[in-house]
Design a protein around this motif. Structure first.
Motif, PDB file in Angstrom:
ATOM      1  N   LYS A  54      24.982  38.328  27.488  1.00 14.09           N
ATOM      2  CA  LYS A  54      25.858  38.636  26.357  1.00 14.09           C
ATOM      3  C   LYS A  54      25.475  37.890  25.084  1.00 14.09           C
ATOM      4  CE  LYS A  54      29.849  39.933  29.205  1.00 14.09           C
ATOM      5  NZ  LYS A  54      29.735  41.376  28.945  1.00 14.09           N
ATOM      6  N   ASN A  55      24.176  37.788  24.839  1.00 19.06           N
ATOM      7  CA  ASN A  55      23.718  37.267  23.546  1.00 19.06           C
ATOM      8  C   ASN A  55      23.536  38.479  22.635  1.00 19.06           C
ATOM      9  OD1 ASN A  55      23.251  34.315  24.323  1.00 19.06           O
ATOM     10  ND2 ASN A  55      22.071  35.396  25.875  1.00 19.06           N
ATOM     11  N   TRP A  56      24.621  38.849  21.961  1.00 25.50           N
ATOM     12  CA  TRP A  56      24.669  40.087  21.189  1.00 25.50           C
ATOM     13  C   TRP A  56      24.659  39.801  19.696  1.00 25.50           C
ATOM     14  CZ3 TRP A  56      23.618  44.638  22.948  1.00 25.50           C
ATOM     15  CH2 TRP A  56      23.963  45.028  24.238  1.00 25.50           C
ATOM     16  N   GLY A  57      24.084  40.707  18.938  1.00 34.09           N
ATOM     17  CA  GLY A  57      24.088  40.595  17.479  1.00 34.09           C
ATOM     18  C   GLY A  57      22.843  41.236  16.908  1.00 34.09           C
ATOM     19  N   THR A  58      22.798  41.363  15.592  1.00 32.72           N
ATOM     20  CA  THR A  58      21.674  42.068  14.960  1.00 32.72           C
ATOM     21  C   THR A  58      20.352  41.346  15.181  1.00 32.72           C
ATOM     22  OG1 THR A  58      22.245  40.929  12.906  1.00 32.72           O
ATOM     23  CG2 THR A  58      23.109  43.143  13.194  1.00 32.72           C
ATOM     24  N   ALA A  59      20.375  40.032  15.348  1.00 32.54           N
ATOM     25  CA  ALA A  59      19.134  39.281  15.580  1.00 32.54           C
ATOM     26  C   ALA A  59      19.241  38.472  16.866  1.00 32.54           C
ATOM     27  CB  ALA A  59      18.840  38.361  14.409  1.00 32.54           C
ATOM     28  N   ALA A  60      19.929  39.017  17.868  1.00 29.70           N
ATOM     29  CA  ALA A  60      20.198  38.253  19.086  1.00 29.70           C
ATOM     30  C   ALA A  60      19.217  38.611  20.194  1.00 29.70           C
ATOM     31  CB  ALA A  60      21.629  38.505  19.558  1.00 29.70           C
ATOM     32  N   TYR A  61      18.764  37.591  20.905  1.00 26.47           N
ATOM     33  CA  TYR A  61      17.840  37.765  22.025  1.00 26.47           C
ATOM     34  C   TYR A  61      18.379  36.978  23.218  1.00 26.47           C
ATOM     35  CZ  TYR A  61      15.081  38.002  17.708  1.00 26.47           C
ATOM     36  OH  TYR A  61      14.655  38.262  16.434  1.00 26.47           O
ATOM     37  N   GLY A  62      18.048  37.450  24.407  1.00 25.80           N
ATOM     38  CA  GLY A  62      18.192  36.562  25.542  1.00 25.80           C
ATOM     39  C   GLY A  62      17.176  35.440  25.400  1.00 25.80           C
TER      40      GLY A  62
END
Length: 372
Positions: free
Chosen positions: A208-216
């Motif tokens: 659940k690392n969500w966002g426009t620039a989010a990565y696992g």
């Protein structure tokens, strides 16, 4: 008043103190979690001696500064330290290790209230430190949960790093480190590994690392690494890879991500074997027509081939790169067409006769059943 090697028992209560200097070998142990309140005046503990233990304290109200990295606990040029069973709240930086080695940061709870990057610090920071164990800590609400810079031979295991502004774990110019069995959840991005080599990343959960620039996980200029047994679940991008070579990706699960793996820039001689790709919008995204990476023996939930000889391996190779992923890379707004019939048609035509995707980017032995 203490002599070297003494044990100080700090009784339950509230102690309004800051800039406490520990410059001799001591064990400082709290009884029923006494509170050490820095009243926002500055740094609270500064350890400059070898063989120091801090145990069982509740440390609050570190002074915020725009010129100094004030920490609840700073360890400077020290060896054989032990920081355990501590609770840190109302902090700027939490635990800051500076040019220190052969120590342990164990079973601490570090809770920040970071809102903006410019006026918040990291939960656990290692700078020019070596041979340190960071284990069973809970870090939440800081800028970076755990940050390493120029720190080698560090072991990071069984930690939970969540709800941090930027990264759950962040490596810069750090080599020969291991992180395993950690959970990175709901951070700006899970883990960033940059300009480092010989990193072992094993059995972690990125969720659940969500966002426009989010990565696992973000890999930038990484070489000679192992990524195995990890779970990447419900991240915008499972792994974002740029300029990273000679990495073995094995036995990982990619579940319900936007992009499971997004490859940007020069990435060579990587191996992707025995991974599960389950219900991701895009399994692999590529921005090049060249490929010398190996994809072999993975399970792909989007695979529709057959297995006539019943050996558990598909008889038809699987092409994991959709033409639509190229379209989205160039024009992100087209993502609204993701489930449309038109996109299904162009993806099918690209699989039948590749024009834009690398001809050799395929899994010649796709598994028919999910790897346990």
């Amino acid at each position: 008043m203490a002599s070297a090697q003494d044990t100080l028992l700090v009784q339950k209560g509230t102690y309004k103190e800051f800039e406490i200097l520990v410059d001799k070998p001591l064990v400082i142990k709290g009884v029923d979690y006494p509170v050490v309140d820095g009243e926002k005046k500055g740094e609270i503990f500064r350890i400059t001696s070898d063989n120091v233990t801090l145990d069982g304290l509740f440390i609050i109200n570190v002074g915020v500064s725009y010129t100094k990295d004030n920490a609840a606990i700073r360890v400077v040029q020290s060896k054989n330290f032990l920081l355990q069973h501590l609770v840190l709240e109302e902090l700027f930086f939490g635990i800051y290790l500076e040019k220190s080695s052969h120590g342990k940061v164990y079973h601490n709870r570090i809770i920040g209230e970071a809102v903006d990057e410019y006026n918040s610090g990291n939960g656990i920071q290692l700078w020019y430190s070596t041979d340190v164990e960071v284990l069973k800590n809970h870090v939440q609400g800081t800028r970076d949960g755990i940050y390493l810079e120029f720190s080698d031979h560090i072991t990071i295991t069984n930690n939970v790093s969540m709800d941090n502004l930027r990264y759950g774990l962040h490596f810069m110019f750090s080599d020969n480190d291991i992180y395993a069995n950690n959970t990175f959840e709901n951070n700006g991005a899970g883990v960033a590994v940059m300009f480092s080599k010989f990193i072992t990343m094993r059995n972690n959960t990125f969720r659940k690392n969500w966002g426009t620039a989010a990565y696992g996980m973000l890999l930038k200029e990484i070489n000679d690494a192992e990524i195995s047994g990890n779970t990447f679940e419900e991240n915008t991008i499972g792994i974002n890879i740029e300029g990273s070579n000679r990495i073995d990706y094995t036995n990982n699960d990619f579940i319900g991500n936007g992009w499971a793996i997004r490859v940007i820039g020069a990435c060579y001689t990587n191996s992707f074997k025995s991974n599960n790709f389950l219900y991701n919008s895009f399994d692999i995204s590529y921005n090049s027509k060249l490929n010398d990476n190996v994809f072999e023996g993975n399970f792909w939930s989007g695979y529709t081939g057959y297995d006539l000889d019943k050996d558990g391996i598909g008889d038809v190779p699987y092409r994991p790169v959709k033409l639509f992923s190229y379209v989205v890379n160039r024009t992100p707004e087209t993502i609204v067409l993701l489930r449309s019939l038109f996109m299904d048609i162009i993806d099918f035509s690209e699989r039948v006769s590749p024009v834009f995707t690398p001809d050799n980017l395929k899994d010649p032995q796709p598994l028919m059943h999910k790897r346990p």
